[in-house]
Write a protein that holds these residues in place. Structure first.
Motif, PDB file in Angstrom:
ATOM      1  N   UNK A   9       0.835  -1.202   0.000  1.00 57.15           N
ATOM      2  CA  UNK A   9       0.000   0.000   0.000  1.00 57.15           C
ATOM      3  C   UNK A   9       0.875   1.259   0.000  1.00 57.15           C
ATOM      4  N   UNK A  90      -2.452   3.164  -9.524  1.00 59.26           N
ATOM      5  CA  UNK A  90      -3.655   2.339  -9.498  1.00 59.26           C
ATOM      6  C   UNK A  90      -3.611   1.297 -10.594  1.00 59.26           C
ATOM      7  N   UNK A 103     -14.800  -2.591 -15.120  1.00 57.00           N
ATOM      8  CA  UNK A 103     -13.435  -2.454 -14.631  1.00 57.00           C
ATOM      9  C   UNK A 103     -13.423  -2.398 -13.111  1.00 57.00           C
ATOM     10  N   UNK A 105     -10.928  -1.654  -9.819  1.00 54.56           N
ATOM     11  CA  UNK A 105      -9.683  -0.997  -9.452  1.00 54.56           C
ATOM     12  C   UNK A 105      -9.144  -1.557  -8.145  1.00 54.56           C
ATOM     13  N   UNK A 106      -7.826  -1.647  -8.058  1.00 56.40           N
ATOM     14  CA  UNK A 106      -7.187  -1.989  -6.800  1.00 56.40           C
ATOM     15  C   UNK A 106      -7.208  -0.797  -5.861  1.00 56.40           C
ATOM     16  N   UNK A 107      -6.689  -0.990  -4.662  1.00 62.68           N
ATOM     17  CA  UNK A 107      -6.700   0.070  -3.643  1.00 62.68           C
ATOM     18  C   UNK A 107      -5.522   1.029  -3.790  1.00 62.68           C
TER      19      UNK A 107
END
Lengths: 114, 112
Positions: A9, A90, A103, A105-107
């Motif tokens: 992250x 992202x 779609x 999206x990741x974090x």
């Protein structure tokens, strides 16, 4: 549960070092994308891949590299050639290219060069 | 210059008030997508518009695409704290293109 996972992250890098950001999806999606987001700017496309072992440059590919050896994985390497790498990155995937309503999206990964 | 211009860039409204965010392009929009992002997180898809004059609603959020397909608006009625975040419009500026161009985002703050 199906989804798209980015790691880490938060990431800190010293100047002159390469660093790799991970993106994994278990949605069986064909297409995957990497975007960069800077404050006050929208998302800008770095690279995208429509199928395994194939990828195309986006609008700001210089200083970045990718690979797509497996359908579920699309790692992004930020190389020392990228002059201003500090940003929020992202990753996204979609069932097939251009199908954005689907779609996911990741974090995100926040990269800071120190 | 930005291919998609969002306005305003930042918006602070009192809880319960209505608000509108605009997304404007100098080119025809072949597909217009609205996303919401909480700070430091990924994007959540809200709505997609394709036809001129199209309007879609989800709960208290309504999005419209004008007849000329060069501007879209996102309207929130009776805003709530859960509406706070960054709203981004994305669009296909080339028909059949396999990538989206994004606006710079609108940061929405809801004051109690």
């Amino acid at each position: 549960d199906g989804g798209i996972t980015q790691s880490p992250k938060y990431l800190f890098r010293k100047e002159g070092q390469n660093v790799t950001l991970s993106c994994e999806q278990n949605l069986n999606h064909d297409a995957m994308y990497w975007y960069r987001q800077d404050p006050g700017q929208g998302l800008r496309l770095i690279y995208y891949s429509q199928i395994v072992n194939d990828f195309q440059k986006g609008d700001i590919a210089e200083g970045y590299s990718v690979s797509r050896e497996k359908k579920e994985s699309f790692p992004l390497t930020v190389t020392s050639a990228q002059k201003n790498p500090t940003a929020f990155y992202l990753c996204a995937s979609s069932i097939r290219p251009g199908v954005y309503p689907e779609a996911f999206f990741g974090q995100g990964t926040r990269l800071t060069v120190v | 210059s930005q291919e998609l211009e969002q306005s305003p860039q930042s918006l602070i409204v009192q809880e319960g008030k209505n608000l509108t965010i605009n997304c404007t392009s100098s080119k025809t929009l072949y597909g217009l997508y609205w996303y919401k992002q909480k700070y430091g997180e990924g994007l959540i898809f809200l709505m997609m518009l394709q036809k001129g004059g199209e309007e879609k609603s989800h709960e208290k959020i309504t999005a419209k695409l004008d007849e000329k397909k060069q501007q879209s608006s996102l309207h929130i009625t009776a805003s709530q704290p859960s509406h706070a975040g960054i709203y981004l419009c994305g669009a296909e500026l080339i028909q059949g293109a396999q990538k989206l161009v994004f606006g710079q985002g609108t940061r929405l703050t809801i004051n109690p």
